[in-house]
Design a protein around this motif. Structure first.
Motif, short mmCIF file in Angstrom:
data_model
loop_
_atom_site.label_atom_id
_atom_site.label_comp_id
_atom_site.label_asym_id
_atom_site.label_seq_id
_atom_site.Cartn_x
_atom_site.Cartn_y
_atom_site.Cartn_z
N ASP A 224 0.82 -1.21 0.00
CA ASP A 224 0.00 0.00 0.00
C ASP A 224 0.86 1.27 0.00
O ASP A 224 0.58 2.21 -0.74
N THR A 225 1.92 1.31 0.81
CA THR A 225 2.75 2.53 0.82
C THR A 225 3.52 2.67 -0.49
O THR A 225 3.74 3.78 -0.97
N LEU A 226 3.90 1.54 -1.09
CA LEU A 226 4.63 1.60 -2.37
C LEU A 226 3.73 2.12 -3.49
O LEU A 226 4.11 2.99 -4.26
N ARG A 227 2.51 1.60 -3.54
CA ARG A 227 1.61 2.03 -4.62
C ARG A 227 1.20 3.49 -4.45
O ARG A 227 1.04 4.22 -5.42
N LEU A 228 1.08 3.91 -3.19
CA LEU A 228 0.70 5.30 -2.94
C LEU A 228 1.84 6.24 -3.35
O LEU A 228 1.61 7.26 -4.01
N GLU A 229 3.07 5.91 -2.99
CA GLU A 229 4.22 6.70 -3.45
C GLU A 229 4.27 6.74 -4.98
O GLU A 229 4.62 7.75 -5.57
N ALA A 230 3.95 5.62 -5.61
CA ALA A 230 4.01 5.54 -7.08
C ALA A 230 2.82 6.24 -7.73
O ALA A 230 2.77 6.37 -8.96
N GLY A 231 1.85 6.69 -6.93
CA GLY A 231 0.70 7.40 -7.47
C GLY A 231 -0.29 6.50 -8.17
O GLY A 231 -0.95 6.89 -9.13
N MET A 232 -0.40 5.27 -7.68
CA MET A 232 -1.34 4.33 -8.28
C MET A 232 -2.58 4.24 -7.40
O MET A 232 -2.48 4.01 -6.19
N ASN A 233 -3.74 4.39 -8.03
CA ASN A 233 -5.01 4.38 -7.29
C ASN A 233 -5.32 2.99 -6.74
O ASN A 233 -4.96 1.99 -7.34
N LEU A 234 -6.03 3.00 -5.62
CA LEU A 234 -6.52 1.74 -5.04
C LEU A 234 -8.04 1.73 -5.11
O LEU A 234 -8.69 2.66 -4.61
N TYR A 235 -8.58 0.67 -5.70
CA TYR A 235 -10.04 0.59 -5.81
C TYR A 235 -10.66 0.43 -4.43
O TYR A 235 -10.15 -0.28 -3.58
N GLY A 236 -11.78 1.13 -4.22
CA GLY A 236 -12.46 1.07 -2.93
C GLY A 236 -11.96 2.16 -1.98
O GLY A 236 -12.59 2.43 -0.97
N THR A 237 -10.83 2.76 -2.33
CA THR A 237 -10.24 3.81 -1.49
C THR A 237 -10.17 5.12 -2.26
O THR A 237 -10.72 6.13 -1.83
N ASP A 238 -9.51 5.11 -3.40
CA ASP A 238 -9.37 6.32 -4.22
C ASP A 238 -10.47 6.42 -5.27
O ASP A 238 -10.60 7.44 -5.95
N MET A 239 -11.21 5.35 -5.44
CA MET A 239 -12.29 5.35 -6.45
C MET A 239 -13.28 4.25 -6.10
O MET A 239 -12.93 3.27 -5.43
N ASP A 240 -14.51 4.45 -6.55
CA ASP A 240 -15.55 3.44 -6.35
C ASP A 240 -16.68 3.72 -7.34
O ASP A 240 -16.53 4.53 -8.25
N SER A 310 -6.49 8.67 0.11
CA SER A 310 -5.60 7.80 0.87
C SER A 310 -4.37 8.59 1.23
O SER A 310 -3.97 9.51 0.53
N GLY A 311 -3.77 8.25 2.35
CA GLY A 311 -2.60 8.99 2.81
C GLY A 311 -1.73 8.09 3.65
O GLY A 311 -2.19 7.06 4.16
N THR A 312 -0.47 8.48 3.74
CA THR A 312 0.46 7.68 4.53
C THR A 312 1.69 8.51 4.83
O THR A 312 1.87 9.60 4.29
N PHE A 313 2.55 7.98 5.67
CA PHE A 313 3.88 8.54 5.83
C PHE A 313 4.74 7.86 4.77
O PHE A 313 4.84 6.64 4.74
N SER A 314 5.31 8.65 3.86
CA SER A 314 6.12 8.07 2.78
C SER A 314 7.46 7.64 3.33
O SER A 314 8.27 8.48 3.74
N PRO A 315 7.73 6.35 3.32
CA PRO A 315 9.02 5.89 3.86
C PRO A 315 10.20 6.38 3.02
O PRO A 315 11.29 6.56 3.55
N THR A 316 9.99 6.61 1.72
CA THR A 316 11.08 7.06 0.86
C THR A 316 11.34 8.55 1.05
O THR A 316 12.48 8.98 1.20
N LEU A 317 10.27 9.37 1.05
CA LEU A 317 10.43 10.82 1.15
C LEU A 317 10.55 11.28 2.60
O LEU A 317 10.94 12.41 2.86
N LYS A 318 10.16 10.42 3.52
CA LYS A 318 10.14 10.75 4.95
C LYS A 318 9.25 11.96 5.24
O LYS A 318 9.56 12.83 6.06
N GLN A 319 8.16 12.03 4.50
CA GLN A 319 7.15 13.08 4.69
C GLN A 319 5.79 12.42 4.50
O GLN A 319 5.70 11.39 3.83
N ALA A 320 4.77 13.07 5.02
CA ALA A 320 3.44 12.53 4.82
C ALA A 320 2.94 12.91 3.43
O ALA A 320 3.11 14.05 2.99
#
Lengths: 362, 134
Positions: A224-240, A310-320
């Motif tokens: 989930d954190t990888l796909r969010l950093e990559a800007g890929m939508n998650l069905y049921g969360t970013d769209m429905d 959707s949101g997270t703390f980006s482990p790569t950027l070290k920012q939310a």
């Protein structure tokens, strides 16, 4: 009781913490979600994604059927093995699911759809397929392992040895059938790698071979954190179903040309385009310390203008970071309400990290 | 099974308390709590000098999974916070009972300490929670 993939026991012996995901007992992590995230960005990680639904569509009129079923146009698949990302829409343009379809032969397309939408998707496809005489088969006999990261492909080639055949030459977003295995150079992490669909009986051995080659098991948390950093939508969360591709940053996946292709949902989307887009789908980077999550309110100049999806703390950027749906088209700065406080955030394109590197300005 | 040191006191909301014997206590979250929450990414500590009530929300811990409140096990004044957690929240995961401490509170009412659980009581609480899950 949740469903188990062929790799369930392998997850337990690797120390996985198991959660229920869409009725499946899946690993959320094997100790540290952050470590797993970094392995994929810097080396190689693997995910059991056997819960996803693999569907084979066969028959002479399959291409014609998919051109009506999907918002993207399978005629863009000009060479065998090519992959296409698309939404599957209702008549009113609402998104039933997002999926990848691989055009393997004139009369064989393979589709991978989400686990949570499996029953709905299959029922919809079978209903829509009736006039076309298509054979729609769910492949429950198969497992699926995603091997992702800059070192992922090399590891897979080494394990397969001579059996890899033409695999090293496979281009991104293409797939190859190798006997009973199906290997696609696709993924959900923003890194290079493969998604490997293989007979369930081969899954445990291959997983073990990957582990021996120092490919780290990664859970759904890191996915989930990888796909969010990559800007890929998650069905049921970013769209429905209440949203169209034009509301969630997926306009690029809708093939309006050729204009005479009458796909399901086209009329609704055309009408929506005429009326002006309803939403702007953006990325947010929090400018103060804290963590963005889904369902937080977004404000510009004190006015509520949208919500994070959707949101997270980006482990790569070290920012939310977050994805957000806004009702206004302009603006580069906003504030997000986090636990009762308004914190400043920057509005960016919703792609944060690709191939190990930041895509946003410092 | 998670680690539960015998020399500490505990709350039903998974904080641990060390009685420093000088009128202050040191507070953190238990190994069980950090394990449930997963990797920590952000910890918001209170300001030194703040006065808190027993069971008041005093720290916010954000893990990869969710944001959670940490409650003050006793009422009193915050006299120290673990500044290292600002840049290294993962210390809570690595060493919940030592480097992962969160704050020190000057105890206002010693009776608050009597409300806390012994390590044995806390062990039983975890076993009950486990049974509820099964």
């Amino acid at each position: 009781m949740g469903k188990k993939t062929p790799l369930y026991e392998a997850h337990l012996s690797a120390g996985a913490k198991i959660v229920d995901f869409a009725g499946w007992l899946m690993p959320i992590h094997y100790g540290s979600q952050l470590d797993e995230h970094h392995w994929v960005r810097t080396g190689a990680g693997m995910f059991d994604v056997s819960h996803m639904t693999v569907v084979d569509l066969k028959g002479d009129r399959t291409r014609e059927f998919l051109r009506a079923l999907l918002a993207n146009d399978v005629d863009r698949l000009t060479t065998p093995g090519k992959a296409l990302y698309s939404c599957m829409l209702r008549q009113d343009g609402g998104i039933l699911d997002d999926l990848i379809v691989y055009g393997m032969a004139a009369d064989w397309y393979r589709m991978v759809v989400n686990a949570a939408t499996r029953e709905k998707d299959l029922a919809w496809m079978r209903t829509q397929a009736q006039p076309y005489g298509i054979d729609i088969t769910e492949r429950t006999d198969l497992a699926m392992i995603a091997v992702q990261g800059p070192a992922a492909r090399g590891k897979v080639h080494a394990i397969l040895g001579a059996r890899a055949g033409a695999l090293p030459d496979l281009k991104p977003f293409n797939a190859l059938a190798l006997n009973t295995w199906f290997i696609a150079r696709t993924g959900y992490t923003g890194e290079d790698g493969y998604e490997i669909i293989l007979p369930a009986i081969d899954a445990v051995d291959f997983w073990q071979q990957l582990r021996n080659a120092d490919v780290h098991p990664c859970g759904l948390g890191a996915r989930d954190t990888l796909r969010l950093e990559a800007g890929m939508n998650l069905y049921g969360t970013d769209m429905d179903e209440s949203l169209t591709p034009l509301d969630c940053g997926l306009a690029w996946t809708v093939a309006f040309t050729p204009e005479d292709r009458q796909f399901i949902g086209r009329d609704a989307l055309e009408a929506l385009k005429q009326s002006g887009l309803r939403h702007r789908f953006v990325g947010l980077i929090l400018e103060e310390r804290g963590v963005l999550r889904g369902h937080q309110k977004v404000f510009i100049d004190g006015k509520e203008v949208g919500i994070t999806t959707s949101g997270t703390f980006s482990p790569t950027l070290k920012q939310a970071i977050a994805m957000a749906r806004l009702s206004v088209l302009d603006g580069h700065h906003c504030a997000v309400e986090i636990r009762g406080k308004l914190l400043p955030a920057r509005i960016v394109k919703p792609v944060f990290v690709r191939n190990g590197k930041s895509c946003v300005d410092a | 099974m998670s680690h539960i040191p015998e020399n500490l006191l505990y709350t039903r909301t998974h904080e641990w308390v060390h009685n420093n014997g000088d009128g202050t206590v040191t507070v953190g979250i238990t190994d069980h709590a950090q394990d449930l929450l997963g990797d920590m990414v952000f910890i918001e500590l209170p300001e030194i000098g703040t006065t808190v009530d027993r069971e008041e929300e005093v720290v916010v811990v954000e893990s990869v999974k969710a944001a959670s409140d940490v409650y003050a096990p006793v009422g009193g004044e915050i006299v120290a916070v673990n500044e290292r957690l600002t840049n290294a929240p993962e210390l809570v995961n690595k060493d919940a009972y030592d480097d992962g401490w969160m704050m020190k509170i000057r105890v206002e009412d010693k009776l608050d300490l009597d409300e806390l659980l012994s390590s044995q009581d806390y062990q039983e609480l975890l076993e009950e929670e486990q049974d509820d899950e099964d």
